[in-house]
Design a protein around this motif. Sequence first.
Motif, PDB file in Angstrom:
ATOM      1  N   ALA A  64       0.784  -1.245   0.096  1.00 33.30           N
ATOM      2  CA  ALA A  64       0.020   0.082   0.086  1.00 33.30           C
ATOM      3  C   ALA A  64       0.948   1.314  -0.225  1.00 33.30           C
ATOM      4  CB  ALA A  64      -0.906   0.049   1.198  1.00 33.30           C
ATOM      5  N   GLU A 367     -15.875   0.109   4.492  1.00 30.92           N
ATOM      6  CA  GLU A 367     -14.377   0.483   4.423  1.00 30.92           C
ATOM      7  C   GLU A 367     -14.326   2.166   4.428  1.00 30.92           C
ATOM      8  OE1 GLU A 367     -10.648   1.956   2.929  1.00 30.92           O
ATOM      9  OE2 GLU A 367     -12.452   2.472   1.980  1.00 30.92           O
ATOM     10  N   ARG A 371     -12.101   3.871   7.528  1.00 30.72           N
ATOM     11  CA  ARG A 371     -11.125   4.695   7.091  1.00 30.72           C
ATOM     12  C   ARG A 371     -11.272   6.074   7.847  1.00 30.72           C
ATOM     13  NH1 ARG A 371      -7.629   6.081   2.239  1.00 30.72           N
ATOM     14  NH2 ARG A 371      -7.499   8.468   2.219  1.00 30.72           N
ATOM     15  N   TYR A 392      -4.471   3.949   2.341  1.00 32.34           N
ATOM     16  CA  TYR A 392      -4.882   3.309   3.647  1.00 32.34           C
ATOM     17  C   TYR A 392      -5.324   1.907   3.280  1.00 32.34           C
ATOM     18  CZ  TYR A 392      -8.326   2.378   7.320  1.00 32.34           C
ATOM     19  OH  TYR A 392      -9.052   1.680   8.423  1.00 32.34           O
ATOM     20  N   ILE A 393      -5.033   1.070   4.336  1.00 27.52           N
ATOM     21  CA  ILE A 393      -5.501  -0.080   4.299  1.00 27.52           C
ATOM     22  C   ILE A 393      -5.822  -0.765   5.790  1.00 27.52           C
ATOM     23  CG2 ILE A 393      -3.084  -0.995   4.355  1.00 27.52           C
ATOM     24  CD1 ILE A 393      -3.969  -3.297   2.355  1.00 27.52           C
ATOM     25  N   ASP A 394      -6.613  -1.723   5.912  1.00 26.73           N
ATOM     26  CA  ASP A 394      -6.936  -2.355   7.112  1.00 26.73           C
ATOM     27  C   ASP A 394      -7.162  -3.902   6.556  1.00 26.73           C
ATOM     28  OD1 ASP A 394      -9.716  -2.486   6.581  1.00 26.73           O
ATOM     29  OD2 ASP A 394     -10.081  -0.491   7.136  1.00 26.73           O
ATOM     30  N   GLN A 395      -7.346  -4.383   8.073  1.00 24.74           N
ATOM     31  CA  GLN A 395      -7.430  -5.994   8.096  1.00 24.74           C
ATOM     32  C   GLN A 395      -8.364  -6.269   9.246  1.00 24.74           C
ATOM     33  OE1 GLN A 395      -7.084  -8.204   5.913  1.00 24.74           O
ATOM     34  NE2 GLN A 395      -7.526 -10.109   7.447  1.00 24.74           N
TER      35      GLN A 395
END
Length: 468
Positions: A64, A367, A371, A392-395
């Motif tokens: 990312a 998402e 964010r 931006y990235i999430d898990q």
Amino acid sequence: MSQTTSERIQSTSSPVIETDVDVIVIGAGLAGLTAARRLVQFGHTVRLFEADDRVGGRALSAEAGGVHIDLGGTFVGRTQDRIMALADEVGVRRYATYDSGDNVIRWRQSLRRYSGTVPPMGAALLDVGRIQLQINRIAETIPLGRPWEAPRAAELDSLSLGSWLERNRASHTARDLIALACRTTWGCEPSELSMLHAAHYIHQAGGLASMLDTAGGAQEEHFVEGTHAVALRVAAELGDLVTLSTPVRKIDWSGPGAIVTTDKGQTRARQVIVAVPPALRRRIEFTPLLPPRYEQLSQRWAQGVLSKAYAIYEEPFWRRNGLSGQGLSDRGPAFITFDASPEDASRGVLLGFIGGIFGQEWDHLDEPERRARALASFADLFGPAALRPIAYIDQRWGSEIWTGGGPTAAPGPGTVLPYARYLTEPIGPIRWAGTETSDRWSGFLDGAVRSGERSARDAHATLALTAD
């Protein structure tokens, strides 16, 4: 996953009919991969089945903003020698977590800078120290790997961590700080966790400081190529011994050895290592049925709820303000942060953890909302510049069907005393691995590797005996 690795690890659709091997390993997280690798080194024939379409389990990476991101297990510390040894063997390098400058805390409507692990809390700081000391003293009485043998096992298991804090008259501040640690470590609230499990876990990690600190503690370093690179390189060594997208449906251990059934066929083995989270053992049908305690363990040894959010910036702007990137907040949803920037600081990366009550709500958001809330948490700690990332990235680990949550198990009161021994107790040809089964660094990357090594050694010893 690289093309070379993809080509070497096949999810073949051709049936496997009664192939004989020495050991079948179920689950290609770090525990299962380590077990399979060690068994091959011992000279045994091995098959490894993985339900997901990738290896690594709770180790997962992504790109990312032009940088590597660890979506799963990230950090390692100086006493976590087994994961570091494995990484060295497969050529994955480490670098120090950025730990220079002041930390920040957003607490009771104010923002403050501080140094060290424990933030300044005025008079309440003395009570925080008292509670930490008491927890460490209890932890030291818990036999490693055998919490049911602790002198006060029944009493401690009857209490949650939260009720123990209340019984010991912990201040509101001490309870709130322990709650932050609980959400990060187990992905749950103190009221949901057995005090016996918490104390045992802390002992396995070498004490609260070892578990929570950056320099000298469990967050001291991370991997240049990422944790997932360790899993990928071990899998590449194993090649076509690994079969992906292949859930194990049944283990028949009624005769000598066992017959393992997947949707693609059957494989016979002399030993089986089940290397999946305890809660996911229930997805496998055992014939004959496992004794009741094993089944009840998988019902009650639930996974926690923890997610991770990353914001990537042109530079680690907080460093210019003399900040480390480490922060605490009583607001959420991201209640603890770290600087996860690459070694050369070519980008700035903030990592935020969202767990416990915050994680339960977070997993239901879309998402854009996740964010917005994560960036607002970062801006609370590091100013408006945090609202302008380049990526931006999430898990959300609670949404992963083949991991079932994370970062580790969070067994509740009344669970450890009757069931903990069945985390590792073999039955017939079946052995158990996974980070939750380790007697050191359980719940961490190192615990996963240790459990794989232990189960491989035990299977090898049994195979040697039966061969004589």
